[in-house]
Scaffold this motif. Sequence first.
Motif, PDB file in Angstrom:
ATOM      1  N   ALA A  27     -91.883  81.421   9.343  1.00 12.47           N
ATOM      2  CA  ALA A  27     -93.093  80.732   8.882  1.00 12.47           C
ATOM      3  C   ALA A  27     -94.142  81.717   8.374  1.00 12.47           C
ATOM      4  O   ALA A  27     -94.877  81.425   7.420  1.00 12.47           O
ATOM      5  CB  ALA A  27     -93.673  79.875  10.014  1.00 12.47           C
ATOM      6  N   TYR A  87    -103.259  81.895   2.397  1.00 11.72           N
ATOM      7  CA  TYR A  87    -103.017  82.386   3.746  1.00 11.72           C
ATOM      8  C   TYR A  87    -103.910  83.604   3.925  1.00 11.72           C
ATOM      9  O   TYR A  87    -104.555  84.056   2.970  1.00 11.72           O
ATOM     10  CB  TYR A  87    -101.540  82.769   3.950  1.00 11.72           C
ATOM     11  CG  TYR A  87    -101.130  84.002   3.187  1.00 11.72           C
ATOM     12  CD1 TYR A  87    -100.883  83.944   1.824  1.00 11.72           C
ATOM     13  CD2 TYR A  87    -101.020  85.247   3.823  1.00 11.72           C
ATOM     14  CE1 TYR A  87    -100.531  85.077   1.108  1.00 11.72           C
ATOM     15  CE2 TYR A  87    -100.674  86.379   3.106  1.00 11.72           C
ATOM     16  CZ  TYR A  87    -100.429  86.292   1.753  1.00 11.72           C
ATOM     17  OH  TYR A  87    -100.096  87.408   1.038  1.00 11.72           O
ATOM     18  N   ASP A 129    -100.351  76.046   8.606  1.00 13.05           N
ATOM     19  CA  ASP A 129     -98.973  75.593   8.858  1.00 13.05           C
ATOM     20  C   ASP A 129     -98.183  76.518   9.774  1.00 13.05           C
ATOM     21  O   ASP A 129     -97.242  76.081  10.437  1.00 13.05           O
ATOM     22  CB  ASP A 129     -98.195  75.484   7.530  1.00 13.05           C
ATOM     23  CG  ASP A 129     -98.531  74.207   6.794  1.00 13.05           C
ATOM     24  OD1 ASP A 129     -99.236  73.352   7.372  1.00 13.05           O
ATOM     25  OD2 ASP A 129     -98.105  74.076   5.637  1.00 13.05           O
ATOM     26  N   SER A 130     -98.513  77.806   9.782  1.00 10.70           N
ATOM     27  CA  SER A 130     -97.708  78.742  10.574  1.00 10.70           C
ATOM     28  C   SER A 130     -98.419  79.192  11.847  1.00 10.70           C
ATOM     29  O   SER A 130     -97.853  79.930  12.652  1.00 10.70           O
ATOM     30  CB  SER A 130     -97.327  79.964   9.724  1.00 10.70           C
ATOM     31  OG  SER A 130     -98.452  80.779   9.458  1.00 10.70           O
ATOM     32  N   ASN A 160     -95.399  82.298   4.035  1.00  8.24           N
ATOM     33  CA  ASN A 160     -96.756  82.225   3.507  1.00  8.24           C
ATOM     34  C   ASN A 160     -96.950  83.101   2.274  1.00  8.24           C
ATOM     35  O   ASN A 160     -97.845  82.842   1.463  1.00  8.24           O
ATOM     36  CB  ASN A 160     -97.777  82.719   4.554  1.00  8.24           C
ATOM     37  CG  ASN A 160     -98.054  81.709   5.647  1.00  8.24           C
ATOM     38  OD1 ASN A 160     -98.211  80.524   5.386  1.00  8.24           O
ATOM     39  ND2 ASN A 160     -98.113  82.186   6.883  1.00  8.24           N
ATOM     40  N   SER A 215    -101.301  80.982   8.172  1.00  6.95           N
ATOM     41  CA  SER A 215    -101.931  79.825   7.534  1.00  6.95           C
ATOM     42  C   SER A 215    -101.969  78.707   8.576  1.00  6.95           C
ATOM     43  O   SER A 215    -101.356  78.824   9.632  1.00  6.95           O
ATOM     44  CB  SER A 215    -101.096  79.381   6.337  1.00  6.95           C
ATOM     45  OG  SER A 215     -99.836  78.903   6.786  1.00  6.95           O
TER      46      SER A 215
END
Lengths: 122, 122, 122, 122
Positions: free
Chosen positions: B48, D79, D37-38, B52, D35
């Motif tokens: 993950a 990010y 999401d991560s 990015n 980010s």
Amino acid sequence: MTTATPDPSSAERACFEAGIKFGSLYHQFAGTPVSPDSARSLERAIEAAIENQPACVAVSVEIDDQALQSAIDAGGADYTELTGRLMDVRIEVYHDGTNVVAEMAMEDGYPLMQLESVEESS
Amino acid sequence: MTTATPDPSSAERACFEAGIKFGSLYHQFAGTPVSPDSARSLERAIEAAIENQPACVAVSVEIDDQALQSAIDAGGADYTELTGRLMDVRIEVYHDGTNVVAEMAMEDGYPLMQLESVEESS
Amino acid sequence: MTTATPDPSSAERACFEAGIKFGSLYHQFAGTPVSPDSARSLERAIEAAIENQPACVAVSVEIDDQALQSAIDAGGADYTELTGRLMDVRIEVYHDGTNVVAEMAMEDGYPLMQLESVEESS
Amino acid sequence: MTTATPDPSSAERACFEAGIKFGSLYHQFAGTPVSPDSARSLERAIEAAIENQPACVAVSVEIDDQALQSAIDAGGADYTELTGRLMDVRIEVYHDGTNVVAEMAMEDGYPLMQLESVEESS
């Protein structure tokens, strides 16, 4: 139907090698505590460390003293952590007949890693 | 006399990007304490994190449980530090019309990062 | 019932600071490509980098040339990656009236970080 | 004349261990691309990785989504790189009869690692 994909060319492999060196340099050393007093020894050590890697001909690292001082002034200590905004980097790679030069420098306010030239050596 | 060097091609830039991802992944995470209990969460976080990065389509990281256990058994603790010998990595990059796949796996006893395919997308 | 816990002592805080320096040094620089040619510049850069950190009085790093050569001989390249097995480290910290010395060295085949002395300064 | 220095106490050794975990955590993972999401997978992986280390009882990492989004908005990408400004960390260590809790959080605009409590276990 599957069509055969040609093997990557020597030039493409050389560009891949150049990218490896950049990613290695950045993520090995980003975060290192740095001040005006330690900047020169860090530049030399980064250069010598990455030049160990396969296909790597030469590495040049210049920590920008003015950017460094600004980063220190903006923080709460008398040193800061190394980031891409504080240094210019030039890496030269030679792989199987191809010379590649790549650079990292500030562009529009952000550090950018770029391929500068890819040349078959004669 | 200086002859003009053509600009790097899209495929060459895509290979450079793929190399950056590999070097980043390796030098950001090598040295991380790892055990069978933490291997799965580390695989997911590495994937993950690197996904990015610009131009990165997909990252797959597999820590080899058998190699991990062997490294732990050879040391003096119940964990070890992540190295290239313990993981297989596959990275897919898309840049300006070119798809690049690169992999790191053991070859002749050493971890090797290699460009697998470079294809113009249609 | 909750009983009050006394604040950590100056000596305890100084030992915490010494630990931070060791963990920082190890995980910032482990994984760095190193060879006999680059070992000296890396030692100096590590020392100068960590000496930037708060409360850090002095850092000494010695990469063991024999251990380094053995690691290189065991691998497939003419360099290796820095690990705790390749270096001796001594860190001196001063915090709020307390001097702390800590060292990392090989013990029974493994690198061990240890507190050597904790002294109130007079 | 040399007077004998007493050996470091169990509590001092436990504080040294707590510091090692903090320095390790910070310098292993600072610089990781992150980010929204991560962020969750990175939190879990950091916790599990550092909990592998000797004497480490529990690690809690919280990446601050608002600080993360601000850092991303201030940059040129979707990010950013993990720094101490983006996370709160709590580490609990148990060593030879002593429990130590240490934390990293923002204080006066800067991330600060601090010893919170040192207690003999009963």
